[in-house]
Structures are given as structure tokens and as C-alpha cells.
Design a protein around this motif. Structure first.
Motif, PDB file in Angstrom:
ATOM      1  N   ALA A  32       0.814  -1.211   0.000  1.00 19.57           N
ATOM      2  CA  ALA A  32       0.000   0.000   0.000  1.00 19.57           C
ATOM      3  C   ALA A  32       0.847   1.260   0.000  1.00 19.57           C
ATOM      4  N   THR A  33       2.126   1.144   0.357  1.00 16.64           N
ATOM      5  CA  THR A  33       3.042   2.287   0.371  1.00 16.64           C
ATOM      6  C   THR A  33       4.205   1.971  -0.553  1.00 16.64           C
ATOM      7  N   VAL A  34       4.444   2.848  -1.529  1.00 15.46           N
ATOM      8  CA  VAL A  34       5.465   2.604  -2.544  1.00 15.46           C
ATOM      9  C   VAL A  34       6.186   3.902  -2.896  1.00 15.46           C
ATOM     10  N   ALA A  35       7.282   3.760  -3.593  1.00 13.64           N
ATOM     11  CA  ALA A  35       8.036   4.899  -4.129  1.00 13.64           C
ATOM     12  C   ALA A  35       7.783   4.959  -5.631  1.00 13.64           C
ATOM     13  N   PRO A  36       7.983   6.112  -6.260  1.00 17.39           N
ATOM     14  CA  PRO A  36       7.825   6.197  -7.711  1.00 17.39           C
ATOM     15  C   PRO A  36       8.694   5.151  -8.411  1.00 17.39           C
ATOM     16  N   GLY A  37       8.121   4.484  -9.399  1.00 15.55           N
ATOM     17  CA  GLY A  37       8.830   3.439 -10.128  1.00 15.55           C
ATOM     18  C   GLY A  37       8.621   2.056  -9.549  1.00 15.55           C
ATOM     19  N   ASP A  38       8.066   1.944  -8.339  1.00 10.32           N
ATOM     20  CA  ASP A  38       7.791   0.644  -7.731  1.00 10.32           C
ATOM     21  C   ASP A  38       6.508   0.054  -8.308  1.00 10.32           C
ATOM     22  N   SER A  39       6.354  -1.249  -8.156  1.00  7.63           N
ATOM     23  CA  SER A  39       5.180  -1.950  -8.642  1.00  7.63           C
ATOM     24  C   SER A  39       4.230  -2.270  -7.490  1.00  7.63           C
ATOM     25  N   VAL A  40       2.938  -2.181  -7.748  1.00 15.57           N
ATOM     26  CA  VAL A  40       1.906  -2.604  -6.796  1.00 15.57           C
ATOM     27  C   VAL A  40       1.029  -3.632  -7.504  1.00 15.57           C
ATOM     28  N   THR A  41       0.377  -4.475  -6.717  1.00 15.25           N
ATOM     29  CA  THR A  41      -0.567  -5.436  -7.258  1.00 15.25           C
ATOM     30  C   THR A  41      -1.966  -5.011  -6.835  1.00 15.25           C
ATOM     31  N   LEU A  42      -2.862  -4.894  -7.807  1.00 15.98           N
ATOM     32  CA  LEU A  42      -4.246  -4.520  -7.551  1.00 15.98           C
ATOM     33  C   LEU A  42      -5.101  -5.773  -7.703  1.00 15.98           C
ATOM     34  N   ARG A  43      -6.002  -6.001  -6.718  1.00 15.53           N
ATOM     35  CA  ARG A  43      -6.886  -7.168  -6.769  1.00 15.53           C
ATOM     36  C   ARG A  43      -8.267  -6.744  -6.289  1.00 15.53           C
ATOM     37  N   SER A  44      -9.277  -7.097  -7.073  1.00 15.89           N
ATOM     38  CA  SER A  44     -10.649  -6.794  -6.685  1.00 15.89           C
ATOM     39  C   SER A  44     -11.584  -7.734  -7.429  1.00 15.89           C
ATOM     40  N   ALA A  80       4.067   5.619 -11.606  1.00 12.97           N
ATOM     41  CA  ALA A  80       4.796   6.420 -12.591  1.00 12.97           C
ATOM     42  C   ALA A  80       6.021   7.086 -11.960  1.00 12.97           C
ATOM     43  N   PRO A  81       7.186   6.993 -12.626  1.00 12.65           N
ATOM     44  CA  PRO A  81       8.350   7.720 -12.135  1.00 12.65           C
ATOM     45  C   PRO A  81       8.028   9.214 -12.097  1.00 12.65           C
ATOM     46  N   GLY A  82       8.498   9.884 -11.074  1.00 10.56           N
ATOM     47  CA  GLY A  82       8.244  11.309 -10.944  1.00 10.56           C
ATOM     48  C   GLY A  82       6.956  11.631 -10.209  1.00 10.56           C
ATOM     49  N   THR A  83       6.204  10.604  -9.779  1.00 11.23           N
ATOM     50  CA  THR A  83       4.981  10.859  -9.022  1.00 11.23           C
ATOM     51  C   THR A  83       5.346  11.503  -7.688  1.00 11.23           C
ATOM     52  N   GLN A  84       4.695  12.590  -7.364  1.00 11.29           N
ATOM     53  CA  GLN A  84       4.962  13.311  -6.119  1.00 11.29           C
ATOM     54  C   GLN A  84       4.421  12.516  -4.929  1.00 11.29           C
ATOM     55  N   PRO A  85       5.075  12.616  -3.760  1.00 15.28           N
ATOM     56  CA  PRO A  85       4.572  11.923  -2.566  1.00 15.28           C
ATOM     57  C   PRO A  85       3.144  12.361  -2.240  1.00 15.28           C
ATOM     58  N   ARG A 111       8.629   9.500  -0.991  1.00 19.30           N
ATOM     59  CA  ARG A 111       9.837   9.939  -1.699  1.00 19.30           C
ATOM     60  C   ARG A 111      10.944   8.898  -1.498  1.00 19.30           C
ATOM     61  N   GLY A 112      11.596   8.508  -2.573  1.00 21.29           N
ATOM     62  CA  GLY A 112      12.771   7.645  -2.500  1.00 21.29           C
ATOM     63  C   GLY A 112      12.437   6.187  -2.259  1.00 21.29           C
ATOM     64  N   PRO A 113      13.464   5.338  -2.278  1.00 21.51           N
ATOM     65  CA  PRO A 113      13.251   3.900  -2.092  1.00 21.51           C
ATOM     66  C   PRO A 113      12.821   3.586  -0.661  1.00 21.51           C
ATOM     67  N   LEU A 114      12.020   2.511  -0.526  1.00 20.55           N
ATOM     68  CA  LEU A 114      11.542   2.109   0.799  1.00 20.55           C
ATOM     69  C   LEU A 114      12.543   1.237   1.539  1.00 20.55           C
TER      70      LEU A 114
END
Length: 164
Positions: A32-44, A80-85, A111-114
Motif C-alpha cells: 500500500a506504500t510505494v516509491a515512484p517506479g515501484d510496482s503494486v498489485t491490484l486485486r478486486s 509512474a516515475p516522478g509521481t509526487q509523494p 519519496r525515495g526507495p523504501l
């Protein structure tokens, strides 16, 4: 870390009672918490007749489509890379059928890597057990001395019992 965000009234959530993750009306977003450029998995899921779920968010480039299998759809999406916090809404719409259901959730962009970036030597402790003390002879002599002291004590006790 997981966040389940539900839409609808609290009364309807109570009516569902004990529903598993990703039931109609919510999106399971992992992590649920990511940095720009990271991947998330959506499930519904879609309760009504539909073929797929279309997910959109200002945090993603474009949309993501998940084919429904047994009413559930799962898809990985890159923030997306460059997404603001900030906290970004994620919307899902059931498509390809008569259903007009929508689902919603949130993803938090930081902001930045987790994960911490390692630097220097591993921080594993003092390393005293791993230190090379040189020759094993002193340890062997100490062990032999303890063994001899134990044998002398046992012999002394035997002699004392025989004499007494």
C-alpha cells in the motif's frame, strides 16, 4: 503491508460481515506504500456480469486491465516515475458486461526507495566469535588442563571414601 479501502455505507459492510479481502466494493493494494517506479498489485472483484476490471489512478501511467477469473481480477501496475509523494485514489470499473460496479482504494506514494540502501561492511556485530586467535594449541592445553583437574578431583574423592 496491506490496505483495504472500502466504499459504501458502514451498514452494507456490516451486512457483508467477515468478508474476505477484495470483495465487491474494495481494492486490495499490495504493498500500500510505494516509491515512484515501484510496482503494486491490484486485486478486486465484480459481483455483476463483467469480463474485466479497468483500474485508473493519477499515480499510474494510463490504465491497467485485469481479466476476471471467478469474478476476481489481479494485475501488477508500476507507479509512474516522478509521481509526487501523497495519497492517490485508485478507481476500478467493471467492464465488458452489464455490470456498472465501481471499486476504490488508495495507494500512498513516498519519496525515495523504501528499502535502506546498504553501505560499508555488513553490520553484524563485534565479530569476536569469528576472530582468528592464531594457533589452537592454547585452547587444547586449557581443555587438557581442565580434564586433568576433573580427573584429580574424582580420584581424590575415591581415596577419601576408601579411607573413611
Amino acid at each position: 503491508m496491506r490496505i483495504l479501502v472500502t466504499i459504501g455505507l458502514a451498514a452494507s459492510a456490516a451486512a457483508v460481515g467477515g468478508a474476505s479481502a477484495a470483495t465487491a466494493g474494495e481494492i486490495d493494494i499490495t504493498p500500500a506504500t510505494v516509491a515512484p517506479g515501484d510496482s503494486v498489485t491490484l486485486r478486486s472483484s465484480c459481483e455483476g456480469p463483467a469480463e474485466r476490471l479497468e483500474f485508473t489512478s493519477r499515480a499510474f501511467q494510463g490504465s491497467a486491465s485485469a481479466e476476471l477469473i471467478d469474478t476476481f481480477g489481479t494485475v501488477p501496475v508500476v507507479v509512474a516515475p516522478g509521481t509526487q509523494p501523497g495519497v492517490y485514489g485508485v478507481m476500478g470499473e467493471c467492464a465488458g458486461g452489464a455490470s456498472n460496479e465501481t471499486v476504490a482504494g488508495e495507494v500512498t506514494v513516498v519519496r525515495g526507495p523504501l528499502t535502506p540502501t546498504p553501505f560499508g561492511a555488513p553490520q553484524t556485530g563485534g565479530g569476536g566469535a569469528a576472530a582468528d586467535s592464531g594457533s589452537p594449541v592454547p585452547a587444547a592445553l586449557a581443555g587438557a588442563g581442565l580434564l586433568a583437574a576433573g580427573a584429580a578431583a574424582a580420584a581424590s574423592r575415591r581415596l577419601a571414601r576408601r579411607a573413611g
